[in-house]
Write a protein that holds these residues in place. Structure first.
Motif, PDB file in Angstrom:
ATOM      1  N   GLU A  77       0.822  -1.205   0.000  1.00  0.00           N
ATOM      2  CA  GLU A  77       0.000   0.000   0.000  1.00  0.00           C
ATOM      3  C   GLU A  77       0.856   1.255   0.000  1.00  0.00           C
ATOM      4  O   GLU A  77       0.641   2.177  -0.795  1.00  0.00           O
ATOM      5  CB  GLU A  77      -0.914   0.000   1.229  1.00  0.00           C
ATOM      6  N   ILE A  78       1.831   1.303   0.880  1.00  0.00           N
ATOM      7  CA  ILE A  78       2.596   2.544   1.041  1.00  0.00           C
ATOM      8  C   ILE A  78       3.498   2.797  -0.171  1.00  0.00           C
ATOM      9  O   ILE A  78       3.701   3.937  -0.585  1.00  0.00           O
ATOM     10  CB  ILE A  78       3.389   2.531   2.370  1.00  0.00           C
ATOM     11  N   THR A  79       4.013   1.719  -0.786  1.00  0.00           N
ATOM     12  CA  THR A  79       4.843   1.931  -1.974  1.00  0.00           C
ATOM     13  C   THR A  79       3.989   2.312  -3.184  1.00  0.00           C
ATOM     14  O   THR A  79       4.461   3.002  -4.088  1.00  0.00           O
ATOM     15  CB  THR A  79       5.672   0.669  -2.303  1.00  0.00           C
ATOM     16  N   ALA A  80       2.727   1.886  -3.194  1.00  0.00           N
ATOM     17  CA  ALA A  80       1.829   2.246  -4.294  1.00  0.00           C
ATOM     18  C   ALA A  80       1.335   3.680  -4.181  1.00  0.00           C
ATOM     19  O   ALA A  80       1.177   4.378  -5.186  1.00  0.00           O
ATOM     20  CB  ALA A  80       0.643   1.287  -4.345  1.00  0.00           C
ATOM     21  N   LEU A  81       1.090   4.149  -2.963  1.00  0.00           N
ATOM     22  CA  LEU A  81       0.502   5.472  -2.761  1.00  0.00           C
ATOM     23  C   LEU A  81       1.535   6.586  -2.650  1.00  0.00           C
ATOM     24  O   LEU A  81       1.298   7.710  -3.104  1.00  0.00           O
ATOM     25  CB  LEU A  81      -0.361   5.476  -1.494  1.00  0.00           C
ATOM     26  N   ALA A  82       2.668   6.306  -2.017  1.00  0.00           N
ATOM     27  CA  ALA A  82       3.620   7.371  -1.690  1.00  0.00           C
ATOM     28  C   ALA A  82       4.387   7.846  -2.922  1.00  0.00           C
ATOM     29  O   ALA A  82       4.776   7.051  -3.781  1.00  0.00           O
ATOM     30  CB  ALA A  82       4.594   6.889  -0.622  1.00  0.00           C
ATOM     31  N   ASP A  83       4.628   9.160  -2.978  1.00  0.00           N
ATOM     32  CA  ASP A  83       5.486   9.741  -4.008  1.00  0.00           C
ATOM     33  C   ASP A  83       6.941   9.753  -3.542  1.00  0.00           C
ATOM     34  O   ASP A  83       7.863   9.639  -4.347  1.00  0.00           O
ATOM     35  CB  ASP A  83       5.028  11.170  -4.325  1.00  0.00           C
ATOM     36  N   ARG A  84       7.129   9.905  -2.239  1.00  0.00           N
ATOM     37  CA  ARG A  84       8.450   9.761  -1.610  1.00  0.00           C
ATOM     38  C   ARG A  84       8.267   8.885  -0.375  1.00  0.00           C
ATOM     39  O   ARG A  84       7.228   8.937   0.274  1.00  0.00           O
ATOM     40  CB  ARG A  84       9.019  11.118  -1.177  1.00  0.00           C
ATOM     41  N   LEU A  85       9.292   8.107  -0.048  1.00  0.00           N
ATOM     42  CA  LEU A  85       9.170   7.182   1.072  1.00  0.00           C
ATOM     43  C   LEU A  85      10.329   7.376   2.044  1.00  0.00           C
ATOM     44  O   LEU A  85      11.501   7.231   1.682  1.00  0.00           O
ATOM     45  CB  LEU A  85       9.154   5.737   0.561  1.00  0.00           C
ATOM     46  N   LEU A  86       9.978   7.715   3.304  1.00  0.00           N
ATOM     47  CA  LEU A  86      10.947   7.806   4.387  1.00  0.00           C
ATOM     48  C   LEU A  86      10.887   6.514   5.188  1.00  0.00           C
ATOM     49  O   LEU A  86       9.797   6.015   5.477  1.00  0.00           O
ATOM     50  CB  LEU A  86      10.630   8.991   5.305  1.00  0.00           C
ATOM     51  N   ILE A  87      12.041   5.980   5.552  1.00  0.00           N
ATOM     52  CA  ILE A  87      12.066   4.723   6.303  1.00  0.00           C
ATOM     53  C   ILE A  87      12.613   4.999   7.702  1.00  0.00           C
ATOM     54  O   ILE A  87      13.683   5.598   7.860  1.00  0.00           O
ATOM     55  CB  ILE A  87      12.912   3.664   5.572  1.00  0.00           C
ATOM     56  N   ILE A  88      11.849   4.576   8.693  1.00  0.00           N
ATOM     57  CA  ILE A  88      12.179   4.873  10.081  1.00  0.00           C
ATOM     58  C   ILE A  88      12.628   3.607  10.801  1.00  0.00           C
ATOM     59  O   ILE A  88      12.071   2.527  10.609  1.00  0.00           O
ATOM     60  CB  ILE A  88      10.970   5.531  10.799  1.00  0.00           C
ATOM     61  N   TYR A  89      13.667   3.751  11.609  1.00  0.00           N
ATOM     62  CA  TYR A  89      14.189   2.636  12.402  1.00  0.00           C
ATOM     63  C   TYR A  89      14.714   3.194  13.710  1.00  0.00           C
ATOM     64  O   TYR A  89      15.563   4.099  13.721  1.00  0.00           O
ATOM     65  CB  TYR A  89      15.303   1.911  11.641  1.00  0.00           C
ATOM     66  N   LYS A  90      14.161   2.695  14.812  1.00  0.00           N
ATOM     67  CA  LYS A  90      14.560   3.125  16.158  1.00  0.00           C
ATOM     68  C   LYS A  90      14.531   4.645  16.308  1.00  0.00           C
ATOM     69  O   LYS A  90      15.454   5.262  16.834  1.00  0.00           O
ATOM     70  CB  LYS A  90      15.934   2.566  16.527  1.00  0.00           C
ATOM     71  N   GLY A  91      13.432   5.241  15.831  1.00  0.00           N
ATOM     72  CA  GLY A  91      13.215   6.668  16.049  1.00  0.00           C
ATOM     73  C   GLY A  91      13.976   7.597  15.144  1.00  0.00           C
ATOM     74  O   GLY A  91      13.969   8.811  15.347  1.00  0.00           O
TER      75      GLY A  91
END
Length: 505
Positions: free
Chosen positions: A461-475
């Motif tokens: 879902e998020i890869t289909a909808l997002a124009d840019r993608l931020l990836i979060i890990y441990k805050g």
């Protein structure tokens, strides 16, 4: 193992199940699919004794039985894991599992033996759950496994799972499916109520399709595909992909700089910076519990400023000290990840729920008094525009299926015509027809110039909808990627800390 014959169940004037018959074969994984409000959960809650049918009969191992309460079902070897977990956060795994399973005086329970039995059961299925762990310290995936252990500890031979993967990450889903396959191989029977067609095809042996309270089809999983199942569920062809044009982002709407957040476990967010522009959807991907909830709630004004540092600006103006209501007045709408805790008053009717956050504004309110005709008109418009079923403004919110509750919240927030939309898990527990609908609405809002910040545990879902993608890990944001050119495997590596780039911002 389980047969439901000619089951009918009504709630007032609403017919939830209309002469439904279903057979569940022993030693199989049987999926029950259908739109929200199709009657899937109701029919299985009747099998578990949560509801009593108005007419029809239930057979277990070919023999007619009377199931009036969950205790009756448990005695017959039927267990159920609900979509919203029923665990006590402040108790241990062992205490939750034994709670209600052991008769007599709690002081007389042999806790050492009970915990040993729980551990043996956990090890047998390779669940990896310690009986001494506190529920509140466990991940969502681990809590799901505790719910399985609860049912198995009570000697369940047939397990009913309601939306079992709704809150799991892709990695947790695969682990969970391996557990279900081992259970099936040991002779257990499993019923999965779900909306996710790719998971139905991956895990089930047989599928029952429901629509409008009726059983409209039964197929062997090996003989069907996602497109045919979708057509049976909705009654028409369904678009299984997100269609959108290239984004045309304009000026920055949201600017976050050096945002940090403390909670009882330490730093939930650690010095993050990013921006969202008008006319784009920025996604945040990560395993749940890595800070994405705090990002959304900090921007929405739901976290006390005493726990935050850094700045949040809307169109260049600092809003860090403003309340949630003041932020809403400035054009921020919020679709929360937990619709029950943050989104709805479950005991209130649909009319009351559609005016949450605008109850003091005209035309809903005039001269300090609520305008009943304006409220009814607003509610009916949201029900109509967002296909909320059943379309009855007088119903309590808790009487709607999860997906229809979600559509009500989305309709309410979209009606604000926001400049910035904060949306978490927009399609959690939502059926395939409603998913298509919600995705189109989000894209339309983006194209109308709204800035959208999206959090979703559904990687597709998020890869289909997002124009840019931020990836979060441990805050912390560990990468910013183009979702069109980055593989799910690569995103998954970032999400689990297996790969890092220069932190975003």
């Amino acid at each position: 193992m389980l047969e439901l014959r000619n089951i009918t169940k009504t709630f007032g004037t609403v017919v939830a199940n209309n002469d439904v018959s279903i057979k569940i074969q022993k030693g199989t994984i049987h999926a029950i699919v259908g739109e929200n409000g199709a009657g899937k959960s109701t029919i299985m809650r009747i099998a578990y004794g949560f509801y009593n049918a108005d007419s029809g009969e239930i057979l277990v191992d070919g023999k007619p039985v009377s199931i009036k309460t969950p205790q009756d079902a448990i005695r017959l070897g039927i267990g159920m894991v609900h979509q919203h977990f029923m665990l006590v956060d402040t108790m241990t795994v062992g205490e939750n599992i034994i709670l209600g399973a052991e008769g007599g005086n709690p002081a007389a329970i042999d806790w050492k033996k009970a915990n040993a039995d729980v551990l043996a059961l956990s090890n047998e299925l390779r669940l990896g759950v310690s009986p001494k762990a506190l529920i509140e310290d466990l991940s969502v995936g681990a809590q799901q496994r505790v719910e399985l252990l609860k049912a198995l500890y009570r000697n369940a031979e047939l397990l009913i799972l309601d939306e079992p993967t709704a809150v799991l990450t892709p990695q947790e889903v695969e682990d969970f499916f391996n557990i279900l396959r081992r259970m099936r191989d040991q002779g257990k029977t499993i019923v999965i109520i779900t909306h996710k067609l790719e998971e139905v095809l991956a895990i089930s042996d047989e599928v029952t399709v429901m629509r409008d309270g009726k059983n409209v089809g039964f197929v062997k999983t090996a003989d069907t595909n996602a497109r045919d199942l979708a057509r049976m569920i909705v009654g028409r062809d369904v678009l299984l992909r997100v269609e959108k044009t290239e984004a045309l982002p304009k000026e920055p709407v949201l600017t976050v700089e050096n945002l940090s957040c403390r909670n009882q476990h330490g730093d939930a967010l650690n010095d993050i910076s990013f921006e969202v522009r008008a006319g784009e959807i920025v996604g945040i991907a990560g395993i749940e519990g890595n800070g994405q909830t705090e990002v959304i709630e900090a921007i929405a004004g739901l976290i006390p400023s005493s726990k935050l540092s850094g700045s949040v600006r809307l169109f260049g103006s600092d809003i860090s000290g403003k309340t949630a209501r003041q932020r809403k007045e400035l054009g921020i709408a919020h679709i929360p990840e937990d619709r029950h805790k943050r989104g709805l008053l479950l005991d209130s009717d649909l009319e009351e729920n559609t005016i949450l956050g605008v109850h003091y504004r005209p035309p809903v309110s005039s001269g300090g008094f609520l305008n009943s005709s304006a409220i009814e008109s607003r509610t009916r418009e949201i029900i109509r525009n967002f296909d909320v079923r059943p379309p009855k403004p007088e119903l309590a919110a808790k009487s709607l299926s999860g997906g229809n509750q979600q559509k009500l919240i989305i309709g309410r927030e979209f009606e604000l015509h926001p400049k910035l939309l904060l949306v978490s898990q927009p399609t959690r527990g939502v059926d395939i027809g409603a998913i298509e609908f919600i995705h189109r609405k989000l894209i339309a809002l983006r194209d109308a110039g709204t800035a959208v910040l999206l959090v979703s545990a559904e990687l597709e879902e998020i890869t289909a909808l997002a124009d840019r993608l931020l990836i979060i890990y441990k805050g912390q944001f560990v990468a910013e990627v183009n979702p069109k050119t980055t593989s799910n495997e690569e995103i998954g590596l970032f999400m689990t800390g297996g790969r890092h780039e220069t932190a975003v911002g």
